[in-house]
Design an enzyme around this catalytic site. Structure first.
Site, PDB file in Angstrom:
ATOM      1  N   HIS A 137       0.818  -1.219   0.000  1.00 38.88           N
ATOM      2  CA  HIS A 137       0.000   0.000   0.000  1.00 38.88           C
ATOM      3  C   HIS A 137       0.849   1.265   0.000  1.00 38.88           C
ATOM      4  CE1 HIS A 137      -3.670  -2.221   0.536  1.00 38.88           C
ATOM      5  NE2 HIS A 137      -3.315  -2.715   1.716  1.00 38.88           N
ATOM      6  N   ASP A 177      -2.321 -10.831  -1.873  1.00 39.74           N
ATOM      7  CA  ASP A 177      -2.881 -10.234  -0.653  1.00 39.74           C
ATOM      8  C   ASP A 177      -4.345  -9.885  -0.943  1.00 39.74           C
ATOM      9  OD1 ASP A 177      -1.721  -8.482   1.975  1.00 39.74           O
ATOM     10  OD2 ASP A 177      -3.564  -7.706   1.092  1.00 39.74           O
ATOM     11  N   HIS A 179      -5.962  -7.453  -0.232  1.00 31.53           N
ATOM     12  CA  HIS A 179      -6.130  -6.038  -0.575  1.00 31.53           C
ATOM     13  C   HIS A 179      -5.390  -5.710  -1.860  1.00 31.53           C
ATOM     14  CE1 HIS A 179      -6.505  -6.241   3.896  1.00 31.53           C
ATOM     15  NE2 HIS A 179      -7.592  -5.533   3.629  1.00 31.53           N
ATOM     16  N   ASP A 270      -3.837 -12.597   4.066  1.00 34.24           N
ATOM     17  CA  ASP A 270      -5.157 -12.192   4.542  1.00 34.24           C
ATOM     18  C   ASP A 270      -6.232 -12.668   3.575  1.00 34.24           C
ATOM     19  OD1 ASP A 270      -4.142 -10.442   2.675  1.00 34.24           O
ATOM     20  OD2 ASP A 270      -4.311  -8.658   3.935  1.00 34.24           O
TER      21      ASP A 270
HETATM   22 ZN   LIG Z   1      -3.806  -7.059   2.908  1.00 27.58          ZN
END
Ligand SMILES: [Zn+2]
Length: 782
Positions: A137, A177, A179, A270
């Site tokens: 991120h 991931d 995200h 995750d």
């Molecule tokens: Zn993540």
């Protein structure tokens, strides 16, 4: 020679800690748990230990701004007080700092650079980095989402653009991931040398990081177009089979063509089963497979770098599985094989946006996956079983082209039967050798049913126009037809026809109904004979009665019609000739099927069926299994709402068994059911004994009765007790469109699904769970 797999881990990366919160998910125990698990399993001893090192400002400057690099360094200085750090962290999105943040972040980034470099140099075959804080991120100029420095992006940039002597021209970053890695995407947005692939929850832009960055429309810019690939899951629960389907149908074909020199995995766990943030369902077996497939690229030069993942057990087991794949261990872990219904629609959408850059994705149409019959299905299976049953068979486009096989039930001589069969034939004074008929159900605003039923025969016209005429003459509203195959197009035609018939009718001389019908198909001459007009007028009179008294009045209409017929000599009542009607969808539940026989509706149906002319219940009913694929097609129906309805592939398929219920009814009833399934259709080509003879001769035993209707094809399944078994499904032209994706396949609406489950549970005797599994197994992608 044992492959040299590098492993980097350093406890100093535990120094980054949220001092304000004991239960922040991005906690030091993430990496200690993983490392302990690897150690306990003997994996650490099988790897080459690589020392962690801090990334240098020069290295970081390849993707980060100077300000951001300075900030990360200063965070560790003693002069940088607690208060200042706290004030600062509030200015960022989902970030905490403490005095250990700088060293941890610099070590995390430096470790990936080090391992990736040694892999590129050939010192290591592959490598794994047990690191934190995560990186994907982090943007060029700021930390974000628990990420301080973009570890994988720094390493990718250095290999592709700085250490050119290593010969790495192309880097593939695979980010699994849960995200989306917004930072990584932005850093390589225009870079054709670094392909960024991410599969993540998107939830229509509501999942973190919010916005459109993770959408599949985001394919890169300028020179980098086509080198940014997003696979956006629309919600939670995606698991092994879904991810492996993405690997098979998007990632691996493109990656093979891209042919990277090294693969860096942004390995967030995750997406693992049990993760409190991701709520997805990938098991260690799934990660093993995903890693193993990536090892086929770049001569196995793969670097695994931890990103997110917050369930300590899930991340430890998952990381271990990835390392076992890197070490070349044999797969022992189970892989779950349930595909979610939205997976293939998502894959299809992603491919749509990519195939102009990666034509390989357009070369083959997306196959419809083979789903094992319920008897073969289990909650999970071994990897080998999975490959046999789901993944490998996803390949088998040719399954659709399986040569026709003989019907399962021996066909005996039909001649005797045919001599007894008489189709409905009441046309002695009508121009045609076979009459047409219409049954129309409409409803007013309050949902009260208005039923119009009649038998009309016109010269030279058929289909919607007939209905349009009935509607016009009876003054009924055409906006509502009952049935499963209620496509809008037919209604549009009817509406058009109705309007134009109307204008023509007004100009017709009273008493002689002759004139021109304007339809979409063109002008056709017609004339209605007196007898027909009489029926129509009779219906018109009955209509007001119906408005007042509702569906129960239908019987009166029927008798009115009969008397009209008799008065005009239009038809003899034929003796019933029996057959077996075979059904595989909602009609398997007897109360629902009785709506087609006796009229009415059951819970979940939004419309009332008109029923058959002959409302006698079936004489008998049994269950069979047939080797035809069951699936749910089309987007919605007026009867059941949003979702697909059941069809079978008319071409049999080895290894498929579909539950079928057969009802012993008359040919006339079968025709009336066929008409209700294809509302709006009035054709001269009703099923007759002649058709059955033809079906028997056809090598494939199916015929289009209504060429372009949802249930326009009748299939002959064989015989029972000397009577033919017939069912109907979509025409072959529709099957082609389902296969190509032009027609969508959708999970059935809840209402429809429940009716099928009722049938399988109450009448066949399956458990609720078996019945639901059975329905789920037939849900296909678009
Ligand atoms: Zn993540």
């Amino acid at each position: 020679m044992a492959s040299r797999v590098g492993l980097v881990y350093d406890e100093r990366m535990c120094a980054h800690e949220n001092v304000d919160s004991d239960d922040h998910p991005e906690q030091p125990a993430r990496i200690t748990s993983i490392y302990q698990r690897l150690k306990a399993e003997g994996v650490v001893d099988r790897c080459v230990q690589v020392d962690a090192r801090e990334a240098t400002p020069a290295e970081l400057s390849t993707v980060h701004t100077e300000d951001h690099i300075s900030l990360m360094q200063e965070l560790g200085h003693k002069s940088f007080g607690k208060k200042k750090r706290r004030r600062l962290q509030e200015t960022f999105d989902s970030i905490y700092f403490n005095e250990g943040s700088a060293v941890a972040a610099l070590l995390a980034a430096g470790s990936v650079i080090e391992v990736a470099t040694q892999v590129a140099e050939g010192k290591l075959a592959s490598g794994a980095c047990v690191i934190r804080p995560p990186g994907h991120h982090a943007e060029a100029d700021r930390p974000m989402g628990f990420c301080l420095l973009n570890n994988v992006a720094v390493a990718a940039h250095i290999l592709a653009h700085e250490k050119t002597e290593l010969g790495v021209k192309k880097v593939l970053i695979v980010d699994w991931d849960v995200h989306h890695g917004n930072g990584t995407q932005h850093m390589f947005w225009t870079d054709p040398q670094v392909m960024y692939f991410s599969v993540h929850r998107f939830d229509q832009g509501r999942f973190y990081p919010p916005g459109n960055d993770g959408n599949c429309t985001e394919v890169g810019g300028e020179e980098g177009k086509g080198y940014n690939i997003n696979v956006p899951w629309p919600n939670k629960d995606y698991g092994d089979a879904d991810y492996l389907a993405v690997w098979k149908y998007i990632l691996m074909p493109v990656a093979r063509q891209f042919n990277p020199d090294i693969v860096l995995i942004s390995a967030g766990f995750d997406s693992a089963r049990g993760d409190p943030l991701g709520r997805c369902n990938v098991t260690p077996g799934g990660y093993f497979q995903m890693t193993r497939q990536l090892m086929e690229l770049a001569n196995g030069r793969v670097v695994l770098a931890l990103e997110g993942g917050y369930n300590l057990t899930s991340i430890s087991e998952s990381y271990l599985a990835c390392m076992q794949a890197m070490l070349g261990d044999s797969p022992v872990l189970k892989v779950e094989h349930d595909l979610l219904p939205e997976t293939f629609p998502v894959i299809k959408e992603v491919r749509k946006h990519l195939q102009m850059y990666w034509p390989i994705l357009a070369e083959e149409p997306l196959p419809v996956p083979f789903t094992p019959a319920p008897s073969l299905a289990s909650k999970s299976s071994t990897l080998q079983e999975l490959e046999g049953m789901v993944i490998e068979s996803l390949d088998e486009d040719q399954q659709w082209q399986t040569p026709p096989q003989p019907a399962i039930i021996p066909i005996t001589d039909l001649i005797d039967l045919l001599s007894k069969l008489r189709a409905w034939d009441g046309s002695s004074d009508i121009v045609h050798d076979e009459p047409t008929s219409s049954t129309v159900i409409t409803s007013d605003e309050k949902g009260k049913k208005i039923i119009s039923s009649g038998e009309l025969s016109f010269a030279g016209i058929s289909g919607p126009e007939d209905i349009a005429t009935v509607l016009q003459l009876s003054g009924a509203d055409s906006s509502s037809f009952a049935g499963e195959g209620d496509g809008g197009a037919v209604e549009d035609e009817v509406a058009t026809g109705r309007m134009e018939v109307e204008s023509e009718f007004l100009r017709s001389p009273s008493g002689t109904m002759e004139g021109i019908v304007n339809t979409k198909a063109g002008k056709e001459e017609w004339n209605a004979l007196g007898s027909t007009r009489k029926i129509v007028q009779n219906m018109d009179e009955s209509r007001n009665e119906l408005n007042a008294s509702g569906i129960d009045s239908y019987r009166n209409v029927s008798s009115d019609l009969s008397s009209s017929e008799e008065a005009s000599g239009a038809g003899d009542i034929v003796e019933p000739s029996y057959m077996w009607y075979a059904c595989y969808g909602s009609n398997m539940w007897r109360p629902r099927f009785m709506c087609y026989i006796q009229g009415g509706k059951v819970e979940g149906m939004s419309r009332t069926c008109i029923g058959c002319r002959d409302k006698s219940p079936p004489l008998a009913s049994e269950w069979l299994s047939i080797p035809s694929r069951l699936f749910f097609g089309h987007e919605s129906t007026k009867m059941w709402g949003l979702g697909g309805v059941a069809f079978i592939d008319p071409v049999p398929e080895a290894g498929i068994l579909t539950h079928v219920r057969i009802y012993k009814i008359t040919m006339e009833q079968f025709n009336d059911v066929l008409s209700q399934e294809n509302p709006g259709r009035v054709e001269r080509s009703w099923m007759t004994g002649r058709h059955i003879a033809q079906l028997k001769k056809e090598s494939r035993h199916f015929l289009d009765i209504f060429e372009d209707e949802w249930y326009g094809t009748v299939k002959y399944l064989g015989e029972k007790d000397g009577l033919p078994i017939l069912t109907f499904t979509c025409p072959e032209s529709h099957m082609k469109k389902f296969r190509s994706g032009e027609f969508g396949t959708f999970a059935p609406p809840e209402s429809y699904r429940n009716v099928i489950v009722h049938g399988l549970v109450e009448d066949l005797g399956l458990t609720e769970e078996q019945a639901h599994d059975y329905v789920s197994s037939a849900i296909l992608p678009k």
